[in-house]
Design an enzyme around this catalytic site. Structure first.
Site, PDB file in Angstrom:
ATOM      1  N   ARG A   1       0.823  -1.218   0.000  1.00 30.90           N
ATOM      2  CA  ARG A   1       0.000   0.000   0.000  1.00 30.90           C
ATOM      3  C   ARG A   1       0.851   1.259   0.000  1.00 30.90           C
ATOM      4  O   ARG A   1       0.598   2.186  -0.777  1.00 30.90           O
ATOM      5  CB  ARG A   1      -0.968   0.007   1.188  1.00 30.90           C
ATOM      6  CG  ARG A   1      -2.043  -1.066   1.081  1.00 30.90           C
ATOM      7  CD  ARG A   1      -2.873  -1.156   2.333  1.00 30.90           C
ATOM      8  NE  ARG A   1      -1.982  -1.482   3.456  1.00 30.90           N
ATOM      9  CZ  ARG A   1      -2.227  -1.202   4.722  1.00 30.90           C
ATOM     10  NH1 ARG A   1      -3.343  -0.597   5.063  1.00 30.90           N
ATOM     11  NH2 ARG A   1      -1.378  -1.543   5.667  1.00 30.90           N
TER      12      ARG A   1
ATOM     13  N   ASN B   1      -6.097  -2.761   1.970  1.00 33.66           N
ATOM     14  CA  ASN B   1      -6.098  -4.206   2.134  1.00 33.66           C
ATOM     15  C   ASN B   1      -7.533  -4.697   2.197  1.00 33.66           C
ATOM     16  O   ASN B   1      -8.412  -4.001   2.700  1.00 33.66           O
ATOM     17  CB  ASN B   1      -5.386  -4.615   3.432  1.00 33.66           C
ATOM     18  CG  ASN B   1      -3.880  -4.492   3.341  1.00 33.66           C
ATOM     19  OD1 ASN B   1      -3.307  -4.455   2.256  1.00 33.66           O
ATOM     20  ND2 ASN B   1      -3.227  -4.438   4.483  1.00 33.66           N
TER      21      ASN B   1
END
Length: 93
Positions: free
Chosen positions: A18, A36
């Site tokens: 990320r 996520n």
């Protein structure tokens, strides 16, 4: 302007996917978000000039060095005029 919605599968959580995604998007001037998912996948939206968004989709097929990307699903969506790139919290199951 284009918008791509991607789901990345494989070993993509716990490998700085990320944050690395956010850094790459900001460096390319691409807006959107990444998060996520509870099933271990990563979901992202990339919005901006077609060539730069294509670069982010290509990047998602590899991810950061410690990731092991098995599959990337890509959907076209209509641009929503996003102006930043954020790391979002995972959705609640």
């Amino acid at each position: 302007m284009v918008r791509k919605h991607v789901i990345v599968s494989g070993r993509v959580q716990g490998v700085f996917f990320r944050d690395t995604c956010r850094q790459n998007a900001l460096a390319r001037g691409v807006s959107g978000w990444v998060r996520n998912l509870p099933d271990g996948d990563v979901e992202a939206v990339f919005e901006g000039p077609e060539e730069r968004v294509a670069q982010m989709v290509e990047w998602a097929h590899q991810g950061p060095p410690s990731a092991d990307v098995a599959k990337v699903e890509v959907r076209d969506e209509g641009p929503q005029g996003l102006s930043s790139f954020e790391v979002l919290p995972a959705p609640r199951p």
